[in-house]
Scaffold this motif. Sequence first.
Motif, PDB file in Angstrom:
ATOM      1  N   GLY A  10       0.818  -1.155  -0.057  1.00 24.93           N
ATOM      2  CA  GLY A  10       0.038  -0.053  -0.003  1.00 24.93           C
ATOM      3  C   GLY A  10       0.824   1.293   0.127  1.00 24.93           C
ATOM      4  O   GLY A  10       0.419   2.164  -0.651  1.00 24.93           O
ATOM      5  N   GLN A  11       2.066   1.257   1.054  1.00 21.71           N
ATOM      6  CA  GLN A  11       2.812   2.374   1.059  1.00 21.71           C
ATOM      7  C   GLN A  11       3.541   2.726  -0.423  1.00 21.71           C
ATOM      8  O   GLN A  11       3.514   3.708  -0.830  1.00 21.71           O
ATOM      9  N   HIS A  12       3.978   1.374  -0.817  1.00 21.43           N
ATOM     10  CA  HIS A  12       4.660   1.635  -2.459  1.00 21.43           C
ATOM     11  C   HIS A  12       3.596   2.212  -3.390  1.00 21.43           C
ATOM     12  O   HIS A  12       3.895   3.228  -4.069  1.00 21.43           O
ATOM     13  N   LEU A  13       2.349   1.802  -3.361  1.00 21.07           N
ATOM     14  CA  LEU A  13       1.466   2.284  -4.159  1.00 21.07           C
ATOM     15  C   LEU A  13       1.030   3.777  -3.943  1.00 21.07           C
ATOM     16  O   LEU A  13       0.948   4.582  -5.007  1.00 21.07           O
ATOM     17  N   ARG A  14       1.159   3.997  -2.809  1.00 20.40           N
ATOM     18  CA  ARG A  14       0.766   5.650  -2.312  1.00 20.40           C
ATOM     19  C   ARG A  14       1.871   6.418  -2.916  1.00 20.40           C
ATOM     20  O   ARG A  14       1.870   7.606  -3.665  1.00 20.40           O
ATOM     21  N   HIS A  15       3.164   5.888  -2.934  1.00 20.41           N
ATOM     22  CA  HIS A  15       4.441   6.730  -3.572  1.00 20.41           C
ATOM     23  C   HIS A  15       4.116   6.724  -4.882  1.00 20.41           C
ATOM     24  O   HIS A  15       4.682   7.728  -5.536  1.00 20.41           O
ATOM     25  N   GLN A  16       3.588   5.902  -5.599  1.00 19.17           N
ATOM     26  CA  GLN A  16       3.616   5.538  -7.091  1.00 19.17           C
ATOM     27  C   GLN A  16       2.613   6.542  -7.643  1.00 19.17           C
ATOM     28  O   GLN A  16       2.467   6.805  -8.806  1.00 19.17           O
ATOM     29  N   VAL A  17       1.505   7.017  -6.957  1.00 19.79           N
ATOM     30  CA  VAL A  17       0.323   7.419  -7.733  1.00 19.79           C
ATOM     31  C   VAL A  17       0.702   8.718  -8.152  1.00 19.79           C
ATOM     32  O   VAL A  17       0.351   8.859  -9.452  1.00 19.79           O
ATOM     33  N   PRO A  18       1.330   9.533  -7.698  1.00 23.64           N
ATOM     34  CA  PRO A  18       1.717  10.971  -8.587  1.00 23.64           C
ATOM     35  C   PRO A  18       2.506  10.539  -9.794  1.00 23.64           C
ATOM     36  O   PRO A  18       2.147  11.346 -10.817  1.00 23.64           O
ATOM     37  N   LEU A  19       3.415   9.404  -9.853  1.00 25.93           N
ATOM     38  CA  LEU A  19       4.134   9.190 -10.790  1.00 25.93           C
ATOM     39  C   LEU A  19       2.909   8.666 -11.928  1.00 25.93           C
ATOM     40  O   LEU A  19       3.171   8.934 -13.274  1.00 25.93           O
ATOM     41  N   LEU A  20       2.099   7.662 -11.452  1.00 22.82           N
ATOM     42  CA  LEU A  20       1.110   7.174 -12.454  1.00 22.82           C
ATOM     43  C   LEU A  20       0.493   8.563 -13.012  1.00 22.82           C
ATOM     44  O   LEU A  20       0.215   8.348 -14.363  1.00 22.82           O
ATOM     45  N   LEU A  21      -0.169   9.388 -12.294  1.00 21.56           N
ATOM     46  CA  LEU A  21      -0.806  10.406 -12.881  1.00 21.56           C
ATOM     47  C   LEU A  21      -0.211  11.043 -13.773  1.00 21.56           C
ATOM     48  O   LEU A  21      -0.659  11.602 -14.838  1.00 21.56           O
TER      49      LEU A  21
END
Lengths: 196, 145
Positions: A10-21
């Motif tokens: 989950g933490q990983h995903l949260r960090h990736q969200v800005p990059l994904l966007l």
Amino acid sequence: MNEPAEPRFGQHLRHQVPLLLWLVVVWNLLWGTWSWANLLSGIVVALAVTLLLPLPPVVGGARLHPGAAVVFLVTFLGDLVRSGALVAWQTVRPRGIAHSAILRVQLRTDSDLLLTVLTEAISLVPGSMVIDLDRERRELALHVLHVDDERDLDRQRASVHATEERVVRAFGSAEDIARLRERPMARPAGTPGRTS
Amino acid sequence: MSDLHALADTVAVVCLLLGSLLCLTAGLGLVRFPDVLTRMHAGTKPQVLGVLLIMVGGAIRLQGWSATWMLLLVAVFQMMTAPVSAHMISRVAYRRRHVRRDLLLVDELGAGHREAGTPHGDEPADAATARGARGPAGYGQGSLG
């Protein structure tokens, strides 16, 4: 927010969200037109890119202070234009440039993200370019294109600190901003000014 | 309507010409400036501004959002990458002593500022003996990165 028990994924995903966007936005901008197909394919591509080419997470994160961010952006654009014109003039004027200098500046910021923004900004403002960054000591080494005397050096240091302050006020967390009020150091400790 | 078009065209032409001029000075700087570090200044600042102006001119002239978005992306990436590449090149140049030290007023990164014996992965390869001696010892050692 900072629960240690939070699962790693989950933490990983949260960090990736800005990059994904950001990747989805880039994909759509590249296509140039808006459509659901572009959006969906963008998401697929962004996921593929982040999964196949993982990047280390950006720790610390950032908050956006809209007012301060506008101040930063406007100043940055102004600096960009001024700096382009200035260096262009220094290039073509008959007397060229006299002396350069390599300075070390003590920073107060202690966040990877903010330091990155700051470094980019400093490289594009008049006269200076970052050569080295000592992450542990928070020291920036920069090359100044044209200096006449010591006063220019002090002016350059002051301008770095001013840029730092604008960046931190625009994107920093409360602690980062509080850290700005630590003593504004004119010179790194233990390094007397010297001319060689 | 045609007045507006003429005005837009004029603005676009001015932007394109100014941008080209700035890119020209960037090239000129590469020839005129004395060493790698100063050349990098010429290679980043006027050049980035030049590209931005050309993008603005292109966006006005091309009329059409799809082109505008693309040009915007070019501008953003230009601003993000130019300082990074200039930084990387300067860093390597500094460590490899491609620096005209006689033209430096101050070099606070140089010898004497870091205590001897402190392990520092970032240390310039041989700042202490930097006066033009480029023996084989200077090359090969000191991995970058």
